[in-house]
Structure formats: structure tokens, C-alpha cells
Design a protein around this motif. Structure first.
Motif, PDB file in Angstrom:
ATOM      1  N   CYS A 199       0.846  -1.190   0.000  1.00 48.01           N
ATOM      2  CA  CYS A 199       0.000   0.000   0.000  1.00 48.01           C
ATOM      3  C   CYS A 199       0.881   1.238   0.000  1.00 48.01           C
ATOM      4  O   CYS A 199       2.049   1.191   0.392  1.00 48.01           O
ATOM      5  N   GLY A 358      -3.549   3.998  -2.375  1.00 47.26           N
ATOM      6  CA  GLY A 358      -4.069   2.747  -2.919  1.00 47.26           C
ATOM      7  C   GLY A 358      -3.189   1.581  -2.529  1.00 47.26           C
ATOM      8  O   GLY A 358      -2.280   1.708  -1.702  1.00 47.26           O
ATOM      9  N   GLN A 373      -6.097  -4.225  -7.669  1.00 41.24           N
ATOM     10  CA  GLN A 373      -5.642  -2.883  -7.329  1.00 41.24           C
ATOM     11  C   GLN A 373      -6.735  -2.172  -6.536  1.00 41.24           C
ATOM     12  O   GLN A 373      -7.920  -2.240  -6.888  1.00 41.24           O
ATOM     13  N   TYR A 374      -6.336  -1.492  -5.464  1.00 36.73           N
ATOM     14  CA  TYR A 374      -7.260  -0.768  -4.605  1.00 36.73           C
ATOM     15  C   TYR A 374      -7.063   0.737  -4.780  1.00 36.73           C
ATOM     16  O   TYR A 374      -5.937   1.213  -4.912  1.00 36.73           O
ATOM     17  N   PHE A 375      -8.174   1.464  -4.749  1.00 38.10           N
ATOM     18  CA  PHE A 375      -8.147   2.921  -4.813  1.00 38.10           C
ATOM     19  C   PHE A 375      -8.949   3.457  -3.628  1.00 38.10           C
ATOM     20  O   PHE A 375     -10.125   3.129  -3.471  1.00 38.10           O
TER      21      PHE A 375
END
Length: 420
Positions: A199, A358, A373-375
Motif C-alpha cells: 500500500c 491505494g 488494485q485498490y483505490f
């Protein structure tokens, strides 16, 4: 969608068609088209003609990072409906959006600077994309980049594309990143170093707290060149092919039909939807499908429009117990304060892209590298299709599948270029 029939393009049969000539025609003024047109026009002996369906990037919201909530919705986007699956009704039919402005997606997106993992490039090369190994493309990334923090084997300074840290980081972003680390995700200071796992804070395509789009970075410095012509508000309706070679295009602008001929090349860079659509409208594609729409077959290429891949996102929307996100700035007095701060000092909330942090992590632990993938979106209802929350204060976690396995296709509904 209504068919235009014989009145297609609004052209009277007796009206004279204006024709021009050049060396290169670039169809599509998105990220790729802007770079190509700029690069080709560096040769003063080559004339370049760039065609873009949308307007110029004059909208002030484009250039303010915090105005992403404006460009993520509204008139700069073109909406394209998916065909419903067997379990969906047409009223449930989702849409996907494509940018419709000079600079393309780089003029409307959240500006997050991500290149992809080196192994992705190796896989593309193994599938036949010669020259797309990560080591082959890295010099071009370095040549383009003007980074305000890094200058090492993975980053460079002095290029036309501004890449920078986000100066204004919301406390909610920092809290979320700390929570990620408490959950076991390591902190990653650079997602573009070659190792994406973990992260961290995103870098964005911005310079001096203004968006650095492909139009700003590549076209704006080239506009003074007499050998580069840019035509916005121009819809290309057909590629002209003679003796098996693309030699020109027909397009419509200001209600008139125009023709431009290329002595060297026609370059199609209109995106994953519009490019195959235009090829098929021009008679290049699966012969049977083209004949069904009355389109003369120029080249029978069954692969045109096939193998469409898209990164589906899931949005998890959370209601907050107070004004703890950028939704606070929906209030007129807070919005005015943020605007004044940006106007005077080019700082504050308006200098943020609203998606500051993210992560890359595993959804499927059998994968060699992260596949999700994180936002962290510090607000709710910012992006099209995502609702706001009761009370108005929320945040959103977007999860995107990095390597989708499903495949779709782009097909024609009719021979009408305006039929989406």
C-alpha cells in the motif's frame, strides 16, 4: 438509437466535399494520438493532421486536480452501452465511458501514474508483441517523465510529462494506509519501481499542482508548429482504402463532410471501442458481419473487434459519521474556501486528485504477483455510476481486477457511424 438514414452526417448530396492533403493522419486525439502527432511533427518536413471527435481541452475543470469529480462525469465523456447478458433486461444495461476531449482519458481521469508490472510486458512479448518487453519500453517511460521526487533506474526528470507527489494528503487517506499496514500489507514508496505489492501514496500526472495531460504535455508545446494541424469536433466516419492501402479519411465537422488524404500513413489511435468500430465501418473486419449491414468488404479480417478486455471495478461505498472526507467541500462555503486557496496559492484540497492512496494485493493467492488494485476515494458519488450516501459524507474503496480473464467483442449495430 435513431438511424440517420439518407440524411447521414447532414450532408446535402450536391454539397462540395472539401479535401486537403498531408503526410500523416492521426485519428483520435487521446493519450496515444497526442504523443504520436507531437512526435511526428518534430520533423519539419512532415505535415501532420490530428483529428479528435471531442472539443479542445479548454474546460478549466480539466486542469485542476481536485475537479476530478467534475471530469469523472459530465459532457467530456461518451457513454457506450454494453449489450445485456441473458440474465439482464435492457433497462439494466450498464454503460462504459470513454473520454471525448483532446487528451482523451488523460484529460478526465484521476491522473494516477501506474505503468504496470514488468511481468505483464514479458507476457505480452511472449504472446507475439515483439519489442514490448519491459526493458525495451522503460527507456520511453524515462524519456517522457519529469518526476518531482525520483530520479533513478526507474524514473527520470526533464521529460514533457509531469509526474509528481500529491502535496495535499487527506487525513482519511493516511488512516486508511495505516489500517492496510495493520492488516499486513507492507508500505510501498513507489508502485512503479518494478514491485507493486503493498500500500502507499500514488504519484499523479501533474506538474505544479496542475494536470499534466497528454494534450498539455505533448500537444501544447507543438501547437506553434506550422506542420501540425489539429481538428477537434471532428467525427471520422470512414478510412479511405485504395489498392489495399489506407490513403485518407472522411470526417464530419461543423455539419460538413471533409476528406483529408495522406501521402505516407493513416494512424488509427481512437481507443479500444472506436478503433475497431471505424475499421468495420470502413469495410475492414469480419466479412459476413459487414455484409449484413451493407458495408462493402475491403479486407476480411475476422479478428477486428474481438478479444475486448476491460478492468471491471467494484465500488464499496461507506457512510461516515461526520465531515471526514472531501465531501465536506460540497458545501458552498467550503468549496469557495478551497477554490480561493487554489487560486491564490495553487494548494489545498483542490490540488488533490481525491484518490491519493491505494494498494496492490492478491485476490487469488496462487498468482505470482498481485491481481487486485485498490483505490481509496476520499468521497462518495465522485465517479459516474457510484452513488452518494445519506447525509452526504462518505468514502469509497474501489477494487479493480488487474488481469481480467473474460473476453468480449465490439460489433456494429448498423452502418451508421453515429450508432453506438
Amino acid at each position: 438509437m435513431t438511424s440517420h438514414g439518407s440524411a447521414l452526417w447532414g450532408i446535402r448530396p450536391q454539397e462540395e466535399v472539401m479535401q486537403t492533403k498531408c503526410d500523416y493522419i492521426v485519428i483520435g486525439g487521446g493519450s496515444t494520438g497526442c504523443v504520436i502527432a507531437s512526435r511526428l511533427s518534430e520533423n519539419p518536413d512532415a505535415s501532420v493532421f490530428l483529428l479528435e471527435e471531442g472539443p479542445r481541452d479548454f474546460n478549466p475543470y480539466i486542469h485542476i486536480p481536485g475537479a476530478y469529480y467534475k471530469t469523472a462525469q459530465g459532457s467530456l465523456l461518451k457513454r457506450i452501452a454494453w449489450e445485456p447478458t441473458s440474465s439482464q433486461s435492457r433497462s439494466e444495461q450498464p454503460t462504459m465511458v470513454q473520454a471525448r476531449v483532446l487528451g482523451g482519458g488523460s484529460s478526465v481521469n484521476a491522473m494516477i501514474y501506474i505503468r504496470g508490472a514488468p511481468s505483464d510486458y514479458a507476457r505480452w512479448e511472449a504472446l507475439g508483441a515483439d519489442g514490448w518487453n519491459y526493458a525495451d519500453v522503460l527507456p520511453f517511460f524515462l524519456r517522457s517523465e519529469d518526476n518531482n521526487r525520483f530520479c533513478n533506474q526507474a524514473h527520470a526528470v526533464g521529460g514533457p510529462l509531469g509526474v509528481s507527489d500529491i502535496d495535499h494528503i487527506h487525513p482519511l487517506t493516511r488512516a486508511w494506509l495505516q489500517a492496510c499496514q495493520q492488516a499486513g500489507l507492507p508500505y510501498n514508496p513507489d508502485f512503479n519501481s518494478g514491485d507493486q505489492a503493498g500500500c502507499g501514496l500514488y504519484q499523479i500526472t501533474a506538474k505544479n499542482n496542475r494536470r499534466s495531460s497528454a494534450a498539455t504535455a505533448f500537444i501544447k508545446p507543438a501547437r506553434h508548429r506550422s506542420n501540425l494541424q489539429i481538428r477537434t469536433g471532428s467525427t471520422v466516419t470512414r478510412i479511405i482504402v485504395e489498392k489495399g492501402r489506407a490513403v485518407g479519411v472522411e470526417y464530419v465537422a461543423k455539419g460538413r463532410k471533409w476528406v483529408v488524404m495522406a501521402s505516407r500513413e493513416v494512424i488509427l489511435s481512437a481507443g479500444a471501442i472506436a478503433s475497431p468500430k471505424l475499421l468495420m465501418l470502413s469495410g475492414i473486419g469480419p466479412a459476413g458481419a459487414l455484409r449484413e449491414h451493407g458495408i462493402p468488404v475491403v479486407a476480411d479480417l475476422p479478428g477486428v473487434g474481438q478479444n475486448l478486455q476491460d478492468h471491471i471495478e467494484i465500488s464499496l461505498v461507506y457512510q461516515l459519521n461526520g465531515p471526514h472526507s472531501y465531501d465536506k467541500y460540497k458545501k458552498p462555503h467550503w468549496k469557495a474556501a478551497a477554490g480561493l486557496n487554489y487560486l491564490l496559492f495553487r494548494d489545498g484540497p483542490a490540488s488533490s486528485n481525491l484518490i491519493e492512496g491505494g494498494a496492490f494485493w492478491w485476490g487469488n493467492t496462487s498468482e505470482a504477483i498481485p491481481d487486485v488494485q485498490y483505490f481509496m476515494v476520499v468521497g462518495a458519488g465522485i465517479e459516474e455510476g457510484v452513488d452518494a450516501v445519506p447525509g452526504g459524507n462518505g468514502c469509497t474503496i474501489n477494487l479493480g481486477q488487474i488481469r481480467p480473464r473474460s473476453r468480449g467483442e465490439v460489433t456494429l449495430r448498423s452502418a451508421d457511424p453515429y450508432d453506438n
